[in-house]
Design a protein around this motif. Sequence first.
Motif, PDB file in Angstrom:
ATOM      1  N   ILE A   1      -6.837   4.782  -3.450  1.00 25.10           N
ATOM      2  CA  ILE A   1      -7.982   4.488  -2.574  1.00 25.10           C
ATOM      3  C   ILE A   1      -8.530   3.104  -2.875  1.00 25.10           C
ATOM      4  CG2 ILE A   1     -10.362   5.163  -2.035  1.00 25.10           C
ATOM      5  CD1 ILE A   1      -9.459   8.082  -2.502  1.00 25.10           C
ATOM      6  N   LEU A   2      -8.674   2.784  -4.159  1.00 29.32           N
ATOM      7  CA  LEU A   2      -9.132   1.434  -4.531  1.00 29.32           C
ATOM      8  C   LEU A   2      -8.149   0.373  -4.043  1.00 29.32           C
ATOM      9  CD1 LEU A   2     -10.445   1.828  -8.209  1.00 29.32           C
ATOM     10  CD2 LEU A   2     -11.794   1.581  -6.126  1.00 29.32           C
ATOM     11  N   ALA A   3      -6.855   0.657  -4.166  1.00 30.88           N
ATOM     12  CA  ALA A   3      -5.830  -0.313  -3.762  1.00 30.88           C
ATOM     13  C   ALA A   3      -5.877  -0.584  -2.266  1.00 30.88           C
ATOM     14  CB  ALA A   3      -4.445   0.174  -4.174  1.00 30.88           C
ATOM     15  N   CYS A   4      -6.250   0.426  -1.453  1.00 30.03           N
ATOM     16  CA  CYS A   4      -6.349   0.223   0.000  1.00 30.03           C
ATOM     17  C   CYS A   4      -7.357  -0.873   0.325  1.00 30.03           C
ATOM     18  CB  CYS A   4      -6.759   1.531   0.689  1.00 30.03           C
ATOM     19  SG  CYS A   4      -5.437   2.747   0.814  1.00 30.03           S
ATOM     20  N   GLY A   5      -8.467  -0.891  -0.402  1.00 30.81           N
ATOM     21  CA  GLY A   5      -9.457  -1.943  -0.178  1.00 30.81           C
ATOM     22  C   GLY A   5      -9.080  -3.241  -0.866  1.00 30.81           C
ATOM     23  N   MET A   6      -8.542  -3.132  -2.088  1.00 27.73           N
ATOM     24  CA  MET A   6      -8.222  -4.334  -2.853  1.00 27.73           C
ATOM     25  C   MET A   6      -7.148  -5.173  -2.182  1.00 27.73           C
ATOM     26  SD  MET A   6      -9.011  -6.098  -5.536  1.00 27.73           S
ATOM     27  CE  MET A   6      -9.868  -4.995  -6.658  1.00 27.73           C
ATOM     28  N   VAL A   7      -6.183  -4.526  -1.520  1.00 22.04           N
ATOM     29  CA  VAL A   7      -5.113  -5.289  -0.885  1.00 22.04           C
ATOM     30  C   VAL A   7      -5.679  -6.176   0.224  1.00 22.04           C
ATOM     31  CG1 VAL A   7      -4.466  -3.545   0.836  1.00 22.04           C
ATOM     32  CG2 VAL A   7      -2.752  -5.125  -0.022  1.00 22.04           C
ATOM     33  N   LEU A   8      -6.703  -5.713   0.930  1.00 19.97           N
ATOM     34  CA  LEU A   8      -7.328  -6.551   1.961  1.00 19.97           C
ATOM     35  C   LEU A   8      -8.055  -7.731   1.326  1.00 19.97           C
ATOM     36  CD1 LEU A   8      -8.841  -3.893   4.403  1.00 19.97           C
ATOM     37  CD2 LEU A   8      -6.581  -4.953   4.443  1.00 19.97           C
ATOM     38  N   VAL A   9      -8.726  -7.486   0.211  1.00 15.88           N
ATOM     39  CA  VAL A   9      -9.445  -8.555  -0.488  1.00 15.88           C
ATOM     40  C   VAL A   9      -8.473  -9.631  -0.955  1.00 15.88           C
ATOM     41  CG1 VAL A   9     -10.854  -9.108  -2.518  1.00 15.88           C
ATOM     42  CG2 VAL A   9     -11.327  -7.036  -1.200  1.00 15.88           C
TER      43      VAL A   9
ATOM     44  N   LEU B   1      -8.160  -3.068 -13.098  1.00  9.12           N
ATOM     45  CA  LEU B   1      -6.816  -3.461 -13.529  1.00  9.12           C
ATOM     46  C   LEU B   1      -5.762  -2.655 -12.786  1.00  9.12           C
ATOM     47  CD1 LEU B   1      -4.682  -4.788 -15.374  1.00  9.12           C
ATOM     48  CD2 LEU B   1      -5.144  -2.977 -17.043  1.00  9.12           C
ATOM     49  N   ASP B   2      -5.960  -1.338 -12.705  1.00  8.40           N
ATOM     50  CA  ASP B   2      -4.982  -0.492 -12.031  1.00  8.40           C
ATOM     51  C   ASP B   2      -4.866  -0.842 -10.553  1.00  8.40           C
ATOM     52  OD1 ASP B   2      -4.387   0.866 -14.336  1.00  8.40           O
ATOM     53  OD2 ASP B   2      -5.757   2.526 -13.946  1.00  8.40           O
ATOM     54  N   ALA B   3      -6.011  -1.097  -9.894  1.00  2.89           N
ATOM     55  CA  ALA B   3      -5.986  -1.410  -8.461  1.00  2.89           C
ATOM     56  C   ALA B   3      -5.301  -2.746  -8.199  1.00  2.89           C
ATOM     57  CB  ALA B   3      -7.414  -1.429  -7.910  1.00  2.89           C
ATOM     58  N   ILE B   4      -5.653  -3.755  -8.991  1.00  2.00           N
ATOM     59  CA  ILE B   4      -5.047  -5.083  -8.811  1.00  2.00           C
ATOM     60  C   ILE B   4      -3.558  -5.041  -9.135  1.00  2.00           C
ATOM     61  CG2 ILE B   4      -5.035  -7.450  -9.705  1.00  2.00           C
ATOM     62  CD1 ILE B   4      -8.082  -7.150 -10.127  1.00  2.00           C
ATOM     63  N   ALA B   5      -3.206  -4.342 -10.212  1.00  2.00           N
ATOM     64  CA  ALA B   5      -1.797  -4.233 -10.583  1.00  2.00           C
ATOM     65  C   ALA B   5      -1.005  -3.513  -9.494  1.00  2.00           C
ATOM     66  CB  ALA B   5      -1.651  -3.500 -11.913  1.00  2.00           C
ATOM     67  N   ALA B   6      -1.591  -2.459  -8.915  1.00  2.00           N
ATOM     68  CA  ALA B   6      -0.911  -1.724  -7.843  1.00  2.00           C
ATOM     69  C   ALA B   6      -0.604  -2.648  -6.668  1.00  2.00           C
ATOM     70  CB  ALA B   6      -1.768  -0.548  -7.387  1.00  2.00           C
ATOM     71  N   CYS B   7      -1.560  -3.515  -6.316  1.00  3.08           N
ATOM     72  CA  CYS B   7      -1.355  -4.447  -5.202  1.00  3.08           C
ATOM     73  C   CYS B   7      -0.244  -5.441  -5.506  1.00  3.08           C
ATOM     74  CB  CYS B   7      -2.656  -5.189  -4.886  1.00  3.08           C
ATOM     75  SG  CYS B   7      -3.974  -4.139  -4.252  1.00  3.08           S
ATOM     76  N   PHE B   8      -0.282  -6.029  -6.698  1.00  2.00           N
ATOM     77  CA  PHE B   8       0.721  -7.028  -7.052  1.00  2.00           C
ATOM     78  C   PHE B   8       2.108  -6.405  -7.192  1.00  2.00           C
ATOM     79  CE2 PHE B   8      -2.680  -9.917  -9.125  1.00  2.00           C
ATOM     80  CZ  PHE B   8      -2.947 -10.488  -7.886  1.00  2.00           C
ATOM     81  N   ILE B   9       2.172  -5.237  -7.803  1.00  2.00           N
ATOM     82  CA  ILE B   9       3.460  -4.548  -7.934  1.00  2.00           C
ATOM     83  C   ILE B   9       4.018  -4.219  -6.552  1.00  2.00           C
ATOM     84  CG2 ILE B   9       4.559  -2.394  -8.696  1.00  2.00           C
ATOM     85  CD1 ILE B   9       2.601  -2.418 -11.075  1.00  2.00           C
ATOM     86  N   GLY B  10       3.129  -3.876  -5.619  1.00  2.00           N
ATOM     87  CA  GLY B  10       3.556  -3.514  -4.271  1.00  2.00           C
ATOM     88  C   GLY B  10       3.875  -4.674  -3.364  1.00  2.00           C
ATOM     89  N   GLY B  11       3.868  -5.894  -3.892  1.00  2.00           N
ATOM     90  CA  GLY B  11       4.304  -7.046  -3.102  1.00  2.00           C
ATOM     91  C   GLY B  11       3.203  -7.903  -2.517  1.00  2.00           C
ATOM     92  N   THR B  12       1.935  -7.595  -2.798  1.00  2.00           N
ATOM     93  CA  THR B  12       0.849  -8.448  -2.321  1.00  2.00           C
ATOM     94  C   THR B  12       0.874  -9.760  -3.089  1.00  2.00           C
ATOM     95  OG1 THR B  12      -0.493  -6.492  -1.851  1.00  2.00           O
ATOM     96  CG2 THR B  12      -1.647  -8.605  -1.925  1.00  2.00           C
ATOM     97  N   SER B  13       0.798 -10.879  -2.383  1.00  2.00           N
ATOM     98  CA  SER B  13       0.871 -12.183  -3.026  1.00  2.00           C
ATOM     99  C   SER B  13      -0.477 -12.568  -3.623  1.00  2.00           C
ATOM    100  CB  SER B  13       1.297 -13.258  -2.023  1.00  2.00           C
ATOM    101  OG  SER B  13       1.228 -14.548  -2.609  1.00  2.00           O
ATOM    102  N   MET B  14      -0.461 -13.058  -4.851  1.00  2.42           N
ATOM    103  CA  MET B  14      -1.692 -13.493  -5.490  1.00  2.42           C
ATOM    104  C   MET B  14      -2.273 -14.722  -4.793  1.00  2.42           C
ATOM    105  SD  MET B  14      -0.247 -15.375  -8.935  1.00  2.42           S
ATOM    106  CE  MET B  14      -1.855 -16.029  -9.307  1.00  2.42           C
TER     107      MET B  14
ATOM    108  N   SER C   1      -0.406 -12.366   2.325  1.00  3.88           N
ATOM    109  CA  SER C   1       0.787 -11.530   2.362  1.00  3.88           C
ATOM    110  C   SER C   1       0.542 -10.249   1.582  1.00  3.88           C
ATOM    111  CB  SER C   1       1.986 -12.280   1.767  1.00  3.88           C
ATOM    112  OG  SER C   1       3.134 -11.451   1.707  1.00  3.88           O
ATOM    113  N   GLY C   2       0.954  -9.115   2.171  1.00  2.92           N
ATOM    114  CA  GLY C   2       0.796  -7.833   1.498  1.00  2.92           C
ATOM    115  C   GLY C   2       0.753  -6.702   2.503  1.00  2.92           C
ATOM    116  N   THR C   3       1.005  -5.487   2.046  1.00  2.00           N
ATOM    117  CA  THR C   3       0.977  -4.310   2.922  1.00  2.00           C
ATOM    118  C   THR C   3       0.247  -3.171   2.225  1.00  2.00           C
ATOM    119  OG1 THR C   3       3.100  -3.498   2.066  1.00  2.00           O
ATOM    120  CG2 THR C   3       3.173  -4.898   4.037  1.00  2.00           C
ATOM    121  N   ILE C   4      -0.309  -2.267   3.034  1.00  2.00           N
ATOM    122  CA  ILE C   4      -0.996  -1.103   2.490  1.00  2.00           C
ATOM    123  C   ILE C   4      -0.002  -0.167   1.810  1.00  2.00           C
ATOM    124  CG2 ILE C   4      -2.442   0.888   3.033  1.00  2.00           C
ATOM    125  CD1 ILE C   4      -3.853  -1.783   3.356  1.00  2.00           C
ATOM    126  N   TYR C   5       1.133   0.106   2.492  1.00  5.70           N
ATOM    127  CA  TYR C   5       2.094   1.040   1.898  1.00  5.70           C
ATOM    128  C   TYR C   5       2.698   0.471   0.620  1.00  5.70           C
ATOM    129  CZ  TYR C   5       5.604  -1.805   4.387  1.00  5.70           C
ATOM    130  OH  TYR C   5       6.367  -2.843   4.857  1.00  5.70           O
TER     131      TYR C   5
END
Length: 388
Positions: free
Chosen positions: A64-72, A319-332, A336-340
């Motif tokens: 749930i946190l990652a869903c919002g963090m990926v947009l940020v 840390l977990d939310a940010i790591a989930a986004c980066f591991i899932g391909g979101t660019s720092m 670029s990035g996807t919810i799934y």
Amino acid sequence: MNSINSLSSISSTNIKQLFSRYKIMALLIAIAIIWAFFSWKTEGGFVTPRNLSNLLRQMSVTGILACGMVLVIIAGEIDLSVGSLLGLLGGIAAIMDVTYHLPLPINLALVLLCGLALGLFNGYLTAYMRIPSFIVGLGGMLAFRGVLLGVTGGLTIAPVSSELVYLGQGYLPQQLGVALVIVLFVLALVLTWRQRVNRVRHSLPVHALWRDAVKVLIIGGVLLAFVRTLNSYDGIPVPVLLLLALLGLFSYITTQTVFGRRIYSVGSNMEATRLSGVNVQSVKLWVFGIMGVMCALAGLINTARLAAGSPSSGSMGELDAIAACFIGGTSMRGGSGTIYGALIGALVMASLDNGMSMLDVGTYWQMIVKGSILMLAVWVDVSTRSGR
């Protein structure tokens, strides 16, 4: 020598392009390896329906946190306050439930409104006051944790009502789980066909029909295995159901709406987006607002799952939310990035947490592994995008 260097450069470029294109497939293979390893070490205990249900429930808060963090992150910002904000909003929910005995609908509405307000406040400081989001998040991390300790007195607030507990510990009836899978399969079929029709209408290249058919059948197989596994225990956990709903909602927002396209545009080139007439500040404001609502939902689920509001809830959640986004391909770098992808990243983190806990790995080793994976994910992002 020059020809050798040229061939090496071409080979390196091809590998980078191949990895970038099939990053999600690589992640799924990584998850399969992780599950196989922990299953071997636990003599099959890791892949039992009970543990997989528990794993998905644990993953839901980070997801749930990652869903919002990926947009940020796509918008080119970062929010370090989400763990503390999760704890604060979860603590508020526990206080209103235990101390003031508010009905669950009112409790939910107030917590979500608080999350939206605090998220918009972070967004206002970042977008309009021009304070770097890193500093805003760092300040929020300390301030929200301090407020949580103040309102709870440093004590655990318990026990919460059974209605609230159901949000974190309840299950969807098995018949409804089967119906949900049928609906999702039909939806995947309709969306795939609609995509083919749209590509034909706009004279775009269309995949062979058999490829789309195989894709839909794979989706159907995954859905069937998913519901059969969970139904063999107690059914689909309510937090997992919420996470699936958020996956559909945010995927639609990011791919099918003007607001979603503007988020990517702001992260890719903010100045060009501003010159094209887009209100960049408003986009960033609402991205942080959405992040606040996700913190509220995650806080509610976390409190319900623990059946208590704890002053330590949400620690290291950012840390977990940010790591989930980066591991899932979101660019720092943003844009670029996807919810799934972020949710697959959350599954990787949850799998590691769950597996290492089952093996009784020391907490310090768990932190070392998670920190190393975060650095590896960022390195992969940098190396695959260099030279573009």
